[in-house]
Design a protein around this motif. Structure first.
Motif, PDB file in Angstrom:
ATOM      1  N   ASP A   1       0.825  -1.214   0.000  1.00  0.00           N
ATOM      2  CA  ASP A   1       0.000   0.000   0.000  1.00  0.00           C
ATOM      3  C   ASP A   1       0.855   1.258   0.000  1.00  0.00           C
ATOM      4  O   ASP A   1       1.746   1.431   0.815  1.00  0.00           O
ATOM      5  N   ASP A   2       0.546   2.130  -0.944  1.00  0.00           N
ATOM      6  CA  ASP A   2       1.280   3.386  -1.058  1.00  0.00           C
ATOM      7  C   ASP A   2       0.371   4.594  -0.905  1.00  0.00           C
ATOM      8  O   ASP A   2       0.743   5.704  -1.227  1.00  0.00           O
ATOM      9  N   GLY A   3      -0.842   4.361  -0.423  1.00  0.00           N
ATOM     10  CA  GLY A   3      -1.759   5.472  -0.212  1.00  0.00           C
ATOM     11  C   GLY A   3      -2.475   5.942  -1.464  1.00  0.00           C
ATOM     12  O   GLY A   3      -3.101   6.996  -1.458  1.00  0.00           O
ATOM     13  N   ALA A   4      -2.427   5.161  -2.538  1.00  0.00           N
ATOM     14  CA  ALA A   4      -3.094   5.546  -3.783  1.00  0.00           C
ATOM     15  C   ALA A   4      -4.608   5.382  -3.650  1.00  0.00           C
ATOM     16  O   ALA A   4      -5.084   4.417  -3.059  1.00  0.00           O
ATOM     17  N   PRO A   5      -5.361   6.322  -4.216  1.00  0.00           N
ATOM     18  CA  PRO A   5      -6.828   6.195  -4.192  1.00  0.00           C
ATOM     19  C   PRO A   5      -7.297   5.180  -5.225  1.00  0.00           C
ATOM     20  O   PRO A   5      -6.487   4.629  -5.981  1.00  0.00           O
TER      21      PRO A   5
ATOM     22  N   VAL B   1     -17.387   0.667   9.971  1.00  0.00           N
ATOM     23  CA  VAL B   1     -16.018   1.113  10.190  1.00  0.00           C
ATOM     24  C   VAL B   1     -15.265   1.017   8.870  1.00  0.00           C
ATOM     25  O   VAL B   1     -15.535   0.132   8.053  1.00  0.00           O
ATOM     26  N   VAL B   2     -14.361   1.948   8.662  1.00  0.00           N
ATOM     27  CA  VAL B   2     -13.638   2.031   7.400  1.00  0.00           C
ATOM     28  C   VAL B   2     -12.159   2.242   7.695  1.00  0.00           C
ATOM     29  O   VAL B   2     -11.804   3.188   8.400  1.00  0.00           O
ATOM     30  N   SER B   3     -11.327   1.364   7.160  1.00  0.00           N
ATOM     31  CA  SER B   3      -9.886   1.510   7.325  1.00  0.00           C
ATOM     32  C   SER B   3      -9.452   2.854   6.754  1.00  0.00           C
ATOM     33  O   SER B   3     -10.049   3.350   5.793  1.00  0.00           O
ATOM     34  N   ASP B   4      -8.417   3.429   7.321  1.00  0.00           N
ATOM     35  CA  ASP B   4      -8.018   4.791   6.983  1.00  0.00           C
ATOM     36  C   ASP B   4      -7.122   4.892   5.750  1.00  0.00           C
ATOM     37  O   ASP B   4      -6.329   5.805   5.641  1.00  0.00           O
ATOM     38  N   SER B   5      -7.240   3.972   4.810  1.00  0.00           N
ATOM     39  CA  SER B   5      -6.486   4.096   3.561  1.00  0.00           C
ATOM     40  C   SER B   5      -7.381   4.770   2.525  1.00  0.00           C
ATOM     41  O   SER B   5      -8.608   4.623   2.567  1.00  0.00           O
ATOM     42  N   PRO B   6      -6.795   5.511   1.578  1.00  0.00           N
ATOM     43  CA  PRO B   6      -7.613   6.154   0.542  1.00  0.00           C
ATOM     44  C   PRO B   6      -8.483   5.181  -0.244  1.00  0.00           C
ATOM     45  O   PRO B   6      -9.617   5.495  -0.568  1.00  0.00           O
ATOM     46  N   ARG B   7      -7.974   3.975  -0.537  1.00  0.00           N
ATOM     47  CA  ARG B   7      -8.800   3.047  -1.326  1.00  0.00           C
ATOM     48  C   ARG B   7      -9.968   2.503  -0.516  1.00  0.00           C
ATOM     49  O   ARG B   7     -11.045   2.279  -1.049  1.00  0.00           O
ATOM     50  N   CYS B   8      -9.797   2.304   0.786  1.00  0.00           N
ATOM     51  CA  CYS B   8     -10.923   1.856   1.625  1.00  0.00           C
ATOM     52  C   CYS B   8     -11.932   2.981   1.803  1.00  0.00           C
ATOM     53  O   CYS B   8     -13.147   2.747   1.695  1.00  0.00           O
ATOM     54  N   ARG B   9     -11.458   4.193   2.072  1.00  0.00           N
ATOM     55  CA  ARG B   9     -12.383   5.329   2.208  1.00  0.00           C
ATOM     56  C   ARG B   9     -13.135   5.573   0.907  1.00  0.00           C
ATOM     57  O   ARG B   9     -14.342   5.816   0.913  1.00  0.00           O
TER      58      ARG B   9
END
Length: 193
Positions: A22-26, A51-59
């Motif tokens: 994971d590199d924080g990519a949406p 609940v939603v994990s705090d990564s851009p792809r999960c959000r």
């Protein structure tokens, strides 16, 4: 009381396609389109908590599914990959072959500056065994490795089994039971029109 937790894996993005830590990519356009097509597929019965994990792809996945931007506790964030974050396994293996070999074979070995598989599985298990569901169910949009760690715990498998479980994008893996005894319904695709 029986608890019910539905783990939803995020839609695809470029990092997942490239097998990149994971590199924080949406989400990319294809992933966003797929998630929007599945919107409404988790509507019945209603969730008592999201609940939603705090990564851009999960959000991004949660938002596209119409689930709202509720942040998950630390226990449900993806595995901390330390300095390997954003790199592919191939890249890391080329530069640090011995470290990668140890990490893949010893669940207590962590990537440099990161988290071991054993520690990661333990924190996901802690959350699963203490998650309050009340009279409803929890829907959690989380990274694929979180779903795998929950499955390891629920089945009583050793942490090394994490590498033997695949979690496809936009699937739901259901857990029902209570602390110490879980049943697992492995990933089924979210309904799309």
């Amino acid at each position: 009381m029986t608890s019910r937790v539905l783990f939803v894996s995020p839609a695809m993005n470029a990092s997942l396609r490239e097998a990149r830590f994971d590199d924080g990519a949406p989400l990319d356009d294809r992933g966003l389109t797929a998630a929007r097509a599945a919107a409404g597929s988790l509507s019945a019965p209603a969730a008592s908590a999201i609940v939603v994990s705090d990564s851009p792809r999960c959000r991004g996945t949660a938002e596209a599914l119409g689930l709202g931007p509720v942040t998950a506790p630390r226990e449900l964030t993806g595995m901390d990959m330390g300095r390997w974050r954003g790199r592919t396994l191939h890249e890391v293996s080329a530069g640090e072959p011995e470290a990668v070999a140890r990490w893949l074979t010893d669940p207590d070995c962590a990537p440099p500056g990161g988290e071991s598989v054993a520690a990661f599985c333990a924190r996901v298990a802690r959350w699963l065994d203490t998650a309050p569901t009340g009279d409803g169910r929890i829907v959690a949009v989380v990274e694929p490795e979180v779903v795998r760690a929950a499955a390891v715990h629920a089945t009583g498998a050793p942490p090394a089994a994490l590498w033997r479980i695949d979690v496809a994008p936009l699937t739901v893996t259901e857990f029902s039971g209570r602390s110490g005894r879980w049943n697992v319904r492995l990933g089924h695709a979210l309904d799309t029109p």
